[in-house]
Design a protein around this motif. Structure first.
Motif, PDB file in Angstrom:
ATOM      1  N   TYR A  37       0.833  -1.207   0.000  1.00  0.00           N
ATOM      2  CA  TYR A  37       0.000   0.000   0.000  1.00  0.00           C
ATOM      3  C   TYR A  37       0.865   1.254   0.000  1.00  0.00           C
ATOM      4  CZ  TYR A  37      -3.115   3.628   1.858  1.00  0.00           C
ATOM      5  OH  TYR A  37      -3.814   4.795   2.053  1.00  0.00           O
ATOM      6  N   ASP A  38       1.901   1.278   0.829  1.00  0.00           N
ATOM      7  CA  ASP A  38       2.754   2.463   0.923  1.00  0.00           C
ATOM      8  C   ASP A  38       3.491   2.728  -0.385  1.00  0.00           C
ATOM      9  OD1 ASP A  38       1.985   2.883   3.538  1.00  0.00           O
ATOM     10  OD2 ASP A  38       3.763   1.936   4.411  1.00  0.00           O
ATOM     11  N   GLU A  39       3.878   1.665  -1.093  1.00  0.00           N
ATOM     12  CA  GLU A  39       4.678   1.824  -2.311  1.00  0.00           C
ATOM     13  C   GLU A  39       3.868   2.383  -3.473  1.00  0.00           C
ATOM     14  OE1 GLU A  39       7.762  -1.871  -1.407  1.00  0.00           O
ATOM     15  OE2 GLU A  39       5.981  -2.155  -2.643  1.00  0.00           O
ATOM     16  N   VAL A  40       2.716   1.817  -3.737  1.00  0.00           N
ATOM     17  CA  VAL A  40       1.885   2.297  -4.850  1.00  0.00           C
ATOM     18  C   VAL A  40       0.447   1.861  -4.600  1.00  0.00           C
ATOM     19  CG1 VAL A  40       2.412   0.254  -6.269  1.00  0.00           C
ATOM     20  CG2 VAL A  40       1.578   2.350  -7.358  1.00  0.00           C
ATOM     21  N   ARG A  41      -0.472   2.793  -4.798  1.00  0.00           N
ATOM     22  CA  ARG A  41      -1.888   2.543  -4.524  1.00  0.00           C
ATOM     23  C   ARG A  41      -2.737   3.451  -5.396  1.00  0.00           C
ATOM     24  NH1 ARG A  41       0.544   5.251  -0.405  1.00  0.00           N
ATOM     25  NH2 ARG A  41      -0.175   7.386  -0.008  1.00  0.00           N
ATOM     26  N   GLY A  68       2.021   7.091  -4.017  1.00  0.00           N
ATOM     27  CA  GLY A  68       2.824   6.216  -3.177  1.00  0.00           C
ATOM     28  C   GLY A  68       4.298   6.543  -3.284  1.00  0.00           C
ATOM     29  N   SER A  69       5.099   5.843  -2.496  1.00  0.00           N
ATOM     30  CA  SER A  69       6.529   6.137  -2.406  1.00  0.00           C
ATOM     31  C   SER A  69       7.346   5.528  -3.534  1.00  0.00           C
ATOM     32  CB  SER A  69       7.072   5.624  -1.064  1.00  0.00           C
ATOM     33  OG  SER A  69       6.941   4.210  -0.979  1.00  0.00           O
ATOM     34  N   ALA A  70       6.754   4.609  -4.317  1.00  0.00           N
ATOM     35  CA  ALA A  70       7.540   3.907  -5.337  1.00  0.00           C
ATOM     36  C   ALA A  70       6.777   3.799  -6.655  1.00  0.00           C
ATOM     37  CB  ALA A  70       7.925   2.520  -4.832  1.00  0.00           C
ATOM     38  N   VAL A  71       6.063   4.856  -7.011  1.00  0.00           N
ATOM     39  CA  VAL A  71       5.263   4.794  -8.241  1.00  0.00           C
ATOM     40  C   VAL A  71       6.141   4.694  -9.485  1.00  0.00           C
ATOM     41  CG1 VAL A  71       3.273   5.985  -7.264  1.00  0.00           C
ATOM     42  CG2 VAL A  71       5.107   7.319  -8.312  1.00  0.00           C
ATOM     43  N   ASP A  72       7.398   5.127  -9.387  1.00  0.00           N
ATOM     44  CA  ASP A  72       8.288   5.085 -10.549  1.00  0.00           C
ATOM     45  C   ASP A  72       9.230   3.885 -10.525  1.00  0.00           C
ATOM     46  OD1 ASP A  72       7.285   7.494 -11.627  1.00  0.00           O
ATOM     47  OD2 ASP A  72       8.557   8.661 -10.272  1.00  0.00           O
ATOM     48  N   ALA A  73       9.030   2.970  -9.593  1.00  0.00           N
ATOM     49  CA  ALA A  73       9.901   1.796  -9.499  1.00  0.00           C
ATOM     50  C   ALA A  73       9.701   0.879 -10.705  1.00  0.00           C
ATOM     51  CB  ALA A  73       9.607   1.030  -8.214  1.00  0.00           C
ATOM     52  N   ARG A  94       4.184  -7.781   3.127  1.00  0.00           N
ATOM     53  CA  ARG A  94       3.879  -7.941   1.702  1.00  0.00           C
ATOM     54  C   ARG A  94       3.270  -9.325   1.523  1.00  0.00           C
ATOM     55  NH1 ARG A  94       6.156  -5.065  -2.117  1.00  0.00           N
ATOM     56  NH2 ARG A  94       7.896  -4.568  -0.723  1.00  0.00           N
ATOM     57  N   SER A  95       2.051  -9.386   0.985  1.00  0.00           N
ATOM     58  CA  SER A  95       1.329 -10.654   0.924  1.00  0.00           C
ATOM     59  C   SER A  95       0.601 -10.817  -0.399  1.00  0.00           C
ATOM     60  CB  SER A  95       0.297 -10.739   2.060  1.00  0.00           C
ATOM     61  OG  SER A  95       0.891 -10.550   3.322  1.00  0.00           O
TER      62      SER A  95
END
Length: 241
Positions: free
Chosen positions: A75-79, A158-163, A192-193
């Motif tokens: 959720y934190d990485e991209v949502r 999120g914190s990693a939308v460009d990952a 992470r699940s």
């Protein structure tokens, strides 16, 4: 790869969260206002699968609220923009779930990335709790070219939308007597699940979108065994107990 490098923890004690979503028996029914295809869940609740383009129309017109059914790290990485964190049972638990503050007549859209296993589990629990206007996005969050929310360029944050997200698949097999139940994948030391259904022949495939190292440690929990290994190990061959 040496399969014996895995830490195999067989027996009933390994069921953990997987067993929590099984058992069935609920007679709750979704409103399914638009006669969408239904996804049967182990709890006994059938969940309407909303096409992603319809979900986006609801998003644009402020006609639904969105709930992310995955783990906290995901959720934190991209949502989806403005979605709340409301994990499925197999993705963890939180105090003060924001959905509990919503009226039961709220139209709720759940989503995950697998593409709709965790989201259907969360939607089923919400329908069972009286939120009858709950749906799961059929194509999921996407990002791997499957036509999901990200693939269509819909709003995310999120914190990693460009990952650089890579889609992995973990194939495994268990006894066919567990057909219809679920297998869970959890990253060790990270929230992470993912889950996947067990097919009639006992096989399963767990999809995972991941931007980290293949040396990262994960745990596969089937109804009759638990296996731990690196992502590289788990994706190289068939996981068995």
């Amino acid at each position: 790869m040496n399969r014996r490098q895995f830490l195999a923890l067989g027996g009933a004690a390994s069921l953990g969260a997987v067993a929590g979503c099984l058992g069935g028996g609920s007679d709750a029914e979704a409103a399914n206002e638009f006669d969408y295809e239904l996804n049967s869940t182990p709890s006994g609740v059938d969940v309407p699968l909303v096409p992603v383009e319809d979900a986006y129309e609801w998003f644009k017109n402020d006609e639904a609220r969105f709930a992310d059914a995955r783990g906290r790290a995901q959720y934190d990485e991209v949502r989806i923009k403005d979605a709340v964190f409301s994990p499925a049972e197999d993705a963890g638990s939180i105090d003060d779930d924001p959905v509990e503050e919503w009226s039961t007549d709220t139209r709720i859209v759940t989503y995950c990335r697998c593409p709709h296993h965790l989201s259907s589990q969360r939607a089923a629990s919400l329908i069972d709790a009286g939120y009858e206007r709950t749906y799961a996005i059929d194509e999921g969050l996407g990002g791997g070219g499957n036509g999901g929310w990200i693939d269509r360029g819909y709003p995310i944050e999120g914190s990693a939308v460009d990952a650089e997200w890579i889609e992995y698949e973990i194939d495994g097999t268990t006894d066919s007597e567990y057909a219809g139940e679920t297998v869970a994948l959890n990253q060790i030391n990270a929230n992470r699940s993912e889950i996947a259904p067990i097919q009639d022949d006992g096989s399963y495939t767990i999809p995972l979108y991941f931007a980290g190292s293949t040396d990262s440690q994960f745990r596969v929990e089937a109804p009759d065994y638990t296996v731990e290994g690196t992502l590289e190990e788990l994706t190289n061959g068939t996981v068995t107990g």
